[in-house]
Design an enzyme around this catalytic site. Structure first.
Site, PDB file in Angstrom:
ATOM      1  N   LYS A  11       0.822  -1.215   0.000  1.00  0.00           N
ATOM      2  CA  LYS A  11       0.000   0.000   0.000  1.00  0.00           C
ATOM      3  C   LYS A  11       0.858   1.269   0.000  1.00  0.00           C
ATOM      4  O   LYS A  11       2.068   1.227   0.262  1.00  0.00           O
ATOM      5  CB  LYS A  11      -0.936  -0.038   1.211  1.00  0.00           C
ATOM      6  CG  LYS A  11      -1.941  -1.185   1.174  1.00  0.00           C
ATOM      7  CD  LYS A  11      -2.965  -1.049   2.278  1.00  0.00           C
ATOM      8  CE  LYS A  11      -3.978  -2.183   2.247  1.00  0.00           C
ATOM      9  NZ  LYS A  11      -5.049  -1.990   3.255  1.00  0.00           N
ATOM     10  N   TYR A  51     -12.547  -2.291  -3.846  1.00  0.00           N
ATOM     11  CA  TYR A  51     -13.061  -2.356  -2.469  1.00  0.00           C
ATOM     12  C   TYR A  51     -14.590  -2.258  -2.418  1.00  0.00           C
ATOM     13  O   TYR A  51     -15.139  -1.897  -1.371  1.00  0.00           O
ATOM     14  CB  TYR A  51     -12.432  -1.257  -1.626  1.00  0.00           C
ATOM     15  CG  TYR A  51     -11.027  -1.584  -1.133  1.00  0.00           C
ATOM     16  CD1 TYR A  51     -10.788  -2.689  -0.321  1.00  0.00           C
ATOM     17  CD2 TYR A  51      -9.942  -0.784  -1.455  1.00  0.00           C
ATOM     18  CE1 TYR A  51      -9.518  -2.992   0.142  1.00  0.00           C
ATOM     19  CE2 TYR A  51      -8.660  -1.076  -0.996  1.00  0.00           C
ATOM     20  CZ  TYR A  51      -8.459  -2.186  -0.195  1.00  0.00           C
ATOM     21  OH  TYR A  51      -7.202  -2.490   0.276  1.00  0.00           O
ATOM     22  N   ASN A 114      -2.034   0.303   6.680  1.00  0.00           N
ATOM     23  CA  ASN A 114      -1.567  -0.975   7.244  1.00  0.00           C
ATOM     24  C   ASN A 114      -0.700  -1.771   6.265  1.00  0.00           C
ATOM     25  O   ASN A 114      -0.549  -2.984   6.383  1.00  0.00           O
ATOM     26  CB  ASN A 114      -2.745  -1.802   7.783  1.00  0.00           C
ATOM     27  CG  ASN A 114      -3.703  -2.274   6.709  1.00  0.00           C
ATOM     28  OD1 ASN A 114      -3.582  -1.883   5.552  1.00  0.00           O
ATOM     29  ND2 ASN A 114      -4.631  -3.122   7.083  1.00  0.00           N
ATOM     30  N   HIS A 117      -2.309  -5.450   1.659  1.00  0.00           N
ATOM     31  CA  HIS A 117      -3.598  -6.118   1.514  1.00  0.00           C
ATOM     32  C   HIS A 117      -3.322  -7.546   1.063  1.00  0.00           C
ATOM     33  O   HIS A 117      -2.396  -7.776   0.280  1.00  0.00           O
ATOM     34  CB  HIS A 117      -4.474  -5.430   0.463  1.00  0.00           C
ATOM     35  CG  HIS A 117      -5.619  -6.288   0.022  1.00  0.00           C
ATOM     36  ND1 HIS A 117      -6.801  -6.359   0.722  1.00  0.00           N
ATOM     37  CD2 HIS A 117      -5.745  -7.153  -1.026  1.00  0.00           C
ATOM     38  CE1 HIS A 117      -7.604  -7.232   0.119  1.00  0.00           C
ATOM     39  NE2 HIS A 117      -6.989  -7.723  -0.942  1.00  0.00           N
ATOM     40  N   GLU A 128      -9.435 -11.087  -7.475  1.00  0.00           N
ATOM     41  CA  GLU A 128      -8.545  -9.925  -7.301  1.00  0.00           C
ATOM     42  C   GLU A 128      -7.356  -9.992  -8.265  1.00  0.00           C
ATOM     43  O   GLU A 128      -6.922  -8.970  -8.801  1.00  0.00           O
ATOM     44  CB  GLU A 128      -8.096  -9.850  -5.839  1.00  0.00           C
ATOM     45  CG  GLU A 128      -9.261  -9.507  -4.917  1.00  0.00           C
ATOM     46  CD  GLU A 128      -8.909  -9.505  -3.439  1.00  0.00           C
ATOM     47  OE1 GLU A 128      -7.758  -9.840  -3.077  1.00  0.00           O
ATOM     48  OE2 GLU A 128      -9.802  -9.152  -2.646  1.00  0.00           O
TER      49      GLU A 128
HETATM   50  P1  CMP Z   1      -7.521  -4.504   3.560  1.00  0.00           P
HETATM   51  O1  CMP Z   1      -7.047  -5.886   3.839  1.00  0.00           O
HETATM   52  O2  CMP Z   1      -6.908  -3.804   2.413  1.00  0.00           O
HETATM   53  O3  CMP Z   1      -9.094  -4.538   3.352  1.00  0.00           O
HETATM   54  C1  CMP Z   1      -9.936  -3.451   3.658  1.00  0.00           C
HETATM   55  C2  CMP Z   1      -9.209  -2.368   4.365  1.00  0.00           C
HETATM   56  O4  CMP Z   1     -10.014  -1.438   5.044  1.00  0.00           O
HETATM   57  C3  CMP Z   1      -8.327  -2.944   5.451  1.00  0.00           C
HETATM   58  O5  CMP Z   1      -7.253  -3.625   4.859  1.00  0.00           O
HETATM   59  C4  CMP Z   1      -7.977  -1.729   6.260  1.00  0.00           C
HETATM   60  O6  CMP Z   1      -6.832  -1.061   5.799  1.00  0.00           O
HETATM   61  C5  CMP Z   1      -9.195  -0.864   6.046  1.00  0.00           C
HETATM   62  N1  CMP Z   1      -9.979  -0.784   7.267  1.00  0.00           N
HETATM   63  C6  CMP Z   1     -10.581  -1.772   7.918  1.00  0.00           C
HETATM   64  N2  CMP Z   1     -11.203  -1.288   9.014  1.00  0.00           N
HETATM   65  C7  CMP Z   1     -10.965   0.032   9.031  1.00  0.00           C
HETATM   66  C8  CMP Z   1     -11.335   1.071   9.897  1.00  0.00           C
HETATM   67  N3  CMP Z   1     -12.091   0.834  10.981  1.00  0.00           N
HETATM   68  N4  CMP Z   1     -10.911   2.308   9.602  1.00  0.00           N
HETATM   69  C9  CMP Z   1     -10.174   2.543   8.495  1.00  0.00           C
HETATM   70  N5  CMP Z   1      -9.788   1.585   7.630  1.00  0.00           N
HETATM   71  C10 CMP Z   1     -10.178   0.344   7.906  1.00  0.00           C
END
Ligand code: CMP
Length: 140
Positions: A11, A51, A114, A117, A128
């Site tokens: 990311k 998403y 984070n 993904h 995906e």
């Molecule tokens: P990802 O695995 O990319 O899938 C969906 C993403 O939404 C997740 O990782 C997080 O980065 C994001 N996400 C999930 N919960 C929250 C939250 N409460 N606030 C902001 N981002 C979130």
């Protein structure tokens, strides 16, 4: 057990901090092989489509804004039980909950930023992968 494939995104928080190599090394050290990889700037439409399952969530707008805030590296990973293996090395979605030694514990900044993904099922991995790659771009 035969090798399977999963889909990964490094990311914007990680690409901006020049951590593409470190994250990829952690994936490889976990037994995954990068069989396709490209650095792209996602469009808003691409991120919203990717998403779409989260479109009703309160964080959807912020998530899309974040995912287009800089380049990402989309990858296809191959290995034994690749989807689960990748989820194990990624760690919990929220880095505060991630186990030591996982990518999110070692590298990630927040639940939004984070760093990685990973697909959450083999079915979603196939969807995906096809969202970003043609079959001839994947070389095992
Ligand atoms: P990802 O695995 O990319 O899938 C969906 C993403 O939404 C997740 O990782 C997080 O980065 C994001 N996400 C999930 N919960 C929250 C939250 N409460 N606030 C902001 N981002 C979130």
């Amino acid at each position: 057990m035969a090798a399977t494939r999963t889909f990964s995104i490094i990311k914007p928080d990680a690409t901006k901090r020049n951590l593409t190599g470190k994250v990829t090394q952690m994936l490889e050290d976990a037994g995954l092989r990068v069989v396709a990889s490209k650095r792209i700037q996602m469009t808003r439409a691409q991120a919203e489509g990717f998403y779409a399952v989260h479109s009703e969530r309160p964080f959807f707008g912020e998530l899309v804004d974040f995912m287009i805030s800089g380049p990402v590296v989309v990858q296809v990973l191959e290995g034994e039980n690749a989807m689960q293996r990748n989820r194990d090395i990624m760690g919990a979605t929220n880095p505060a909950d991630a186990a030591p030694g996982t990518i999110r514990k070692e590298v990630a900044e927040s639940i939004e930023a984070n760093s990685v993904h990973g697909s959450d099922s083999d079915e979603n991995a196939a969807i995906e992968i096809a969202y970003f790659f043609n079959e001839d771009e994947i070389v095992g």
